[in-house]
Every structure is written in structure tokens, then in C-alpha cells.
Design a protein around this motif. Structure first.
Motif, PDB file in Angstrom:
ATOM      1  N   CYS A  25       0.836  -1.206   0.000  1.00 46.50           N
ATOM      2  CA  CYS A  25       0.000   0.000   0.000  1.00 46.50           C
ATOM      3  C   CYS A  25       0.869   1.254   0.000  1.00 46.50           C
ATOM      4  O   CYS A  25       0.596   2.221  -0.718  1.00 46.50           O
ATOM      5  N   ARG A  26       1.914   1.215   0.789  1.00 44.89           N
ATOM      6  CA  ARG A  26       2.836   2.350   0.852  1.00 44.89           C
ATOM      7  C   ARG A  26       3.466   2.600  -0.519  1.00 44.89           C
ATOM      8  O   ARG A  26       3.529   3.733  -0.989  1.00 44.89           O
ATOM      9  N   LEU A  27       3.921   1.532  -1.159  1.00 44.79           N
ATOM     10  CA  LEU A  27       4.559   1.663  -2.472  1.00 44.79           C
ATOM     11  C   LEU A  27       3.554   2.067  -3.554  1.00 44.79           C
ATOM     12  O   LEU A  27       3.887   2.845  -4.449  1.00 44.79           O
ATOM     13  N   LEU A  28       2.343   1.554  -3.473  1.00 42.43           N
ATOM     14  CA  LEU A  28       1.316   1.926  -4.447  1.00 42.43           C
ATOM     15  C   LEU A  28       0.996   3.411  -4.356  1.00 42.43           C
ATOM     16  O   LEU A  28       0.709   4.051  -5.363  1.00 42.43           O
ATOM     17  N   GLY A  29       1.064   3.950  -3.150  1.00 46.13           N
ATOM     18  CA  GLY A  29       0.743   5.355  -2.950  1.00 46.13           C
ATOM     19  C   GLY A  29       1.890   6.314  -3.184  1.00 46.13           C
ATOM     20  O   GLY A  29       1.667   7.510  -3.373  1.00 46.13           O
ATOM     21  N   THR A  30       3.104   5.822  -3.177  1.00 42.40           N
ATOM     22  CA  THR A  30       4.254   6.733  -3.244  1.00 42.40           C
ATOM     23  C   THR A  30       5.166   6.522  -4.450  1.00 42.40           C
ATOM     24  O   THR A  30       6.125   7.263  -4.618  1.00 42.40           O
ATOM     25  N   THR A  31       4.885   5.486  -5.253  1.00 38.48           N
ATOM     26  CA  THR A  31       5.738   5.225  -6.419  1.00 38.48           C
ATOM     27  C   THR A  31       4.879   5.003  -7.654  1.00 38.48           C
ATOM     28  O   THR A  31       3.667   4.821  -7.551  1.00 38.48           O
ATOM     29  N   ASP A  32       5.529   4.977  -8.800  1.00 39.92           N
ATOM     30  CA  ASP A  32       4.867   4.642 -10.059  1.00 39.92           C
ATOM     31  C   ASP A  32       5.262   3.249 -10.529  1.00 39.92           C
ATOM     32  O   ASP A  32       5.068   2.903 -11.700  1.00 39.92           O
ATOM     33  N   LEU A  33       5.823   2.465  -9.630  1.00 41.01           N
ATOM     34  CA  LEU A  33       6.234   1.108  -9.994  1.00 41.01           C
ATOM     35  C   LEU A  33       5.030   0.298 -10.448  1.00 41.01           C
ATOM     36  O   LEU A  33       3.929   0.474  -9.918  1.00 41.01           O
TER      37      LEU A  33
ATOM     38  N   PRO B  44      -5.046  -4.006  -6.232  1.00 44.05           N
ATOM     39  CA  PRO B  44      -3.966  -3.031  -6.064  1.00 44.05           C
ATOM     40  C   PRO B  44      -4.113  -1.821  -6.996  1.00 44.05           C
ATOM     41  O   PRO B  44      -3.865  -0.691  -6.590  1.00 44.05           O
ATOM     42  N   LEU B  45      -4.551  -2.049  -8.233  1.00 46.76           N
ATOM     43  CA  LEU B  45      -4.711  -0.953  -9.191  1.00 46.76           C
ATOM     44  C   LEU B  45      -5.802   0.024  -8.743  1.00 46.76           C
ATOM     45  O   LEU B  45      -5.610   1.239  -8.787  1.00 46.76           O
ATOM     46  N   LYS B  46      -6.927  -0.501  -8.289  1.00 47.42           N
ATOM     47  CA  LYS B  46      -7.997   0.360  -7.799  1.00 47.42           C
ATOM     48  C   LYS B  46      -7.566   1.111  -6.520  1.00 47.42           C
ATOM     49  O   LYS B  46      -7.909   2.272  -6.332  1.00 47.42           O
ATOM     50  N   TYR B  47      -6.805   0.401  -5.689  1.00 50.22           N
ATOM     51  CA  TYR B  47      -6.293   1.042  -4.473  1.00 50.22           C
ATOM     52  C   TYR B  47      -5.420   2.242  -4.843  1.00 50.22           C
ATOM     53  O   TYR B  47      -5.544   3.319  -4.272  1.00 50.22           O
ATOM     54  N   ARG B  48      -4.554   2.048  -5.825  1.00 45.54           N
ATOM     55  CA  ARG B  48      -3.653   3.121  -6.261  1.00 45.54           C
ATOM     56  C   ARG B  48      -4.460   4.305  -6.808  1.00 45.54           C
ATOM     57  O   ARG B  48      -4.161   5.451  -6.499  1.00 45.54           O
ATOM     58  N   LYS B  49      -5.465   4.030  -7.598  1.00 48.98           N
ATOM     59  CA  LYS B  49      -6.277   5.115  -8.186  1.00 48.98           C
ATOM     60  C   LYS B  49      -7.044   5.892  -7.126  1.00 48.98           C
ATOM     61  O   LYS B  49      -7.270   7.095  -7.284  1.00 48.98           O
ATOM     62  N   ASN B  50      -7.464   5.221  -6.069  1.00 46.58           N
ATOM     63  CA  ASN B  50      -8.282   5.864  -5.026  1.00 46.58           C
ATOM     64  C   ASN B  50      -7.490   6.476  -3.885  1.00 46.58           C
ATOM     65  O   ASN B  50      -8.073   7.080  -2.991  1.00 46.58           O
ATOM     66  N   ASN B  51      -6.195   6.298  -3.887  1.00 42.95           N
ATOM     67  CA  ASN B  51      -5.397   6.810  -2.752  1.00 42.95           C
ATOM     68  C   ASN B  51      -4.292   7.716  -3.229  1.00 42.95           C
ATOM     69  O   ASN B  51      -3.470   7.533  -3.939  1.00 42.95           O
TER      70      ASN B  51
END
Length: 104
Positions: free
Chosen positions: A60-68, A97-104
Motif C-alpha cells: 500500500c505504501r509503495l502503491l501510494g508513493t511510487t509509479d512502480l 492493487p490498481l484500484k487502491y492506487r487510483k483511489n489513494n
């Protein structure tokens, strides 16, 4: 220090690796069966659930702080492949994970 604290400390250092009970038992000097039992007695949770939660937290941390890419994040945090990462992520958080990234 309680055994569960030693186990958690080990997981914090190695969650991104292929952690297994054999390594843990050797590191903490306990039998494999005792490690699972003592962890559950002292924390009320299962060792595998703690490891999964730790990996998901970092993901979650990486999804929110990186473009990896999502697949790469799964591997970085210790999941063996992207489909397993996606499956567990959705099981734990109720979203991909993709939806999480879009929403956070």
C-alpha cells in the motif's frame, strides 16, 4: 523479550524475502510447530496472517508513493507472483492493487 516479539522482529527484517518456518525456527532456536503455537498464544493471530498483513501494508505504501508497476510491487514485498499478490490484496482489502492506487 517474548518469543512473538522475536518472531515479529524477524518478519520486519525479512518480510520481502521468501520467509519460511525453517529459517525462522533456526533464527529463534525453536521448533517449527512451537513457533506457530507460541505466536498464536501470545498474539491471538496466525503467523501467516501477520506476514501477509505486513507485506500488504508495504505494498500500500509503495502503491501510494511510487509509479512502480503493480506486478513489481508484489515481487518487491515478497509475493511469488502477480496473480497471488492480486488475490491476497483483494482478499485482505476488498479491492485490487490498481484500484487502491487510483483511489489513494
Amino acid at each position: 523479550m517474548r518469543y512473538s516479539e522475536k518472531i515479529i522482529s524477524f518478519i520486519e527484517e525479512h518480510y520481502h524475502e521468501d520467509v519460511n518456518l525453517d529459517q525462522l525456527a533456526e533464527e529463534i532456536h525453536l521448533s517449527i510447530s512451537y513457533i506457530s503455537r507460541i505466536f498464536h498464544q501470545e498474539t491471538g493471530g496466525r503467523l501467516v496472517d501477520y506476514l501477509t498483513a505486513r507485506r500488504i501494508k508495504q505494498a500500500c505504501r509503495l502503491l501510494g508513493t511510487t509509479d512502480l508497476p503493480v506486478e513489481q510491487i508484489g515481487i518487491i514485498v515478497g509475493f511469488p507472483n502477480a496473480s497471488y499478490f492480486n488475490h491476497l490484496f483483494k482478499k485482505v482489502l476488498g479491492t485490487t492493487p490498481l484500484k487502491y492506487r487510483k483511489n489513494n
